[in-house]
Design an enzyme around this catalytic site. Structure first.
Site, short mmCIF file in Angstrom:
data_model
loop_
_atom_site.label_atom_id
_atom_site.label_comp_id
_atom_site.label_asym_id
_atom_site.label_seq_id
_atom_site.Cartn_x
_atom_site.Cartn_y
_atom_site.Cartn_z
N ASP A 44 0.85 -1.19 0.00
CA ASP A 44 0.00 0.00 0.00
C ASP A 44 0.89 1.24 0.00
OD1 ASP A 44 -2.92 0.97 0.37
OD2 ASP A 44 -1.81 2.15 1.83
N SER A 45 0.32 2.35 -0.44
CA SER A 45 1.07 3.60 -0.42
C SER A 45 1.34 4.06 1.01
CB SER A 45 0.31 4.69 -1.18
OG SER A 45 -0.98 4.88 -0.61
N TYR A 75 -0.55 8.50 -2.87
CA TYR A 75 -0.55 8.17 -4.29
C TYR A 75 -1.75 8.77 -5.01
CZ TYR A 75 3.12 4.51 -4.09
OH TYR A 75 4.30 3.82 -3.97
N GLY A 76 -2.81 9.05 -4.28
CA GLY A 76 -4.07 9.45 -4.89
C GLY A 76 -4.01 10.69 -5.75
N CYS A 134 -4.05 -1.42 -2.42
CA CYS A 134 -4.15 0.04 -2.59
C CYS A 134 -4.96 0.26 -3.85
CB CYS A 134 -2.75 0.64 -2.76
SG CYS A 134 -2.70 2.39 -3.21
N ASN A 135 -6.09 0.95 -3.73
CA ASN A 135 -6.95 1.16 -4.88
C ASN A 135 -6.27 1.99 -5.96
OD1 ASN A 135 -9.98 0.19 -4.56
ND2 ASN A 135 -9.23 0.73 -2.53
N THR A 136 -5.50 2.99 -5.56
CA THR A 136 -4.84 3.85 -6.55
C THR A 136 -3.81 3.06 -7.33
OG1 THR A 136 -5.17 5.77 -5.11
CG2 THR A 136 -3.58 6.00 -6.89
N GLU A 157 -5.58 9.78 8.83
CA GLU A 157 -4.20 9.59 9.26
C GLU A 157 -3.83 10.50 10.42
OE1 GLU A 157 -1.37 9.60 6.09
OE2 GLU A 157 -2.11 7.69 5.29
N CYS A 163 -11.40 2.98 -0.83
CA CYS A 163 -10.08 3.34 -0.32
C CYS A 163 -9.91 2.59 0.98
CB CYS A 163 -9.96 4.85 -0.10
SG CYS A 163 -8.43 5.34 0.74
N HIS A 200 -8.34 3.16 3.56
CA HIS A 200 -8.36 3.99 4.77
C HIS A 200 -9.78 4.10 5.35
CE1 HIS A 200 -4.34 5.40 3.76
NE2 HIS A 200 -4.31 6.16 4.85
#
Length: 274
Positions: free
Chosen positions: A11-12, A43-44, A74-76, A159, A193, A195
């Site tokens: 993941d980013s 990354y988004g 990671c979706n991005t 975050e 996402c 998160h």
């Protein structure tokens, strides 16, 4: 075959830990190696080319650690890099290894949850810009209308552990209002996402009770279990001693402090340079 061949989870930053949590819960016998590219996150907001190169760096690192299978949690990265890596890089780098993402497992089953055939996607700007979800959902469910809303403030809010303040609720209400303006018959919303599950309680407050909220961790874990059953040649290469290791490209202390909230248990990471 080396004794150490963990399943790589990338993941980013921290979000992929919500996926790893479900993988470990469902498939605890496997070894896992998690890498968060926190030094280069988020990354988004980055270009397709940048995300591709960052993700490829990570995949190469996982292969150097002995991973035969890597999950882009990671979706991005899944949206902007996975297909190119699978089609162009893997045949040259390691044709016998596999890199999988989180978008296809989700889009394969999401239509089962919708009766109105209208689905909402909440995601980062990068994932929305890629149009990966509408494209993939249309392949499996051509009758479904998919509406997207980018939520650029949500990741920094999560975050920084600011999920319960008034400003956060303002952004949640704003983004959900925008989404329902696009499709007022939506009955399923995907939190696209990794998160966002940490803010599930707050999001639920502003979503009609009849609307289903889907997170990806359990979906990806179930899909991986099925994948390994269907591909014993990959499964037999994955080491199984129940070991979970964490790495970050940024400060390990910061990663451990924030990462434990995503993983749901204490995290002890090591720093690695990309």
């Amino acid at each position: 075959m080396s004794q150490e061949a963990p399943i790589g989870v990338f993941d980013s930053g921290y979000g992929g830990l919500t996926v790893l949590k479900e993988l470990v819960q469902r498939l605890p016998q496997y070894d896992y190696l998690y890498l968060g590219d926190n030094a280069r996150a988020p990354y988004g907001t980055r270009s397709f080319d940048t995300v591709y190169h960052y993700t490829l760096d990570a995949v190469k690192w996982f292969f150097e650690q002995g991973c035969q299978l890597v999950i882009l949690a990671c979706n991005t990265a899944s949206a902007k890099a996975l297909r190119t890596i699978q089609q162009n890089d893997l045949p040259l780098l390691a044709p016998d290894r596999r890199v999988l993402g989180v978008i296809r497992p989700t889009t394969e089953i999401i239509g089962k949850y919708s009766e109105t055939r209208e689905i909402g996607i909440l995601a980062t700007r990068g994932t929305v810009a890629s149009d990966s979800y509408p494209i993939e959902i249309a392949k499996f469910y051509p009758d479904i209308l998919t509406y997207q809303e980018a939520c650029p403030m949500w990741v920094p809010i999560i975050e920084n552990n600011e999920m319960d303040n008034a400003g956060t609720h303002h952004f949640i209400k704003k983004n959900l209002h925008n989404l329902f303006q696009k499709g007022d018959n939506i009955d399923v919303i995907l939190l696209a996402c990794t998160h966002y599950p940490l803010m599930l309680k707050q999001i639920r407050e502003y979503v009609p009770v009849q609307v289903k909220l889907l997170t990806q961790g359990e979906i990806v874990a179930e899909s991986l279990e099925d994948y390994l059953q269907r591909h014993p040649e990959i499964d037999e290469k994955c080491s199984k001693s129940g070991l979970v290791q964490f790495f970050t490209t940024d400060a390990a202390e910061d990663f451990d402090e924030k990462g434990s909230a995503f993983f749901g248990a204490p995290v002890k990471s090591k720093h690695v340079s990309m």
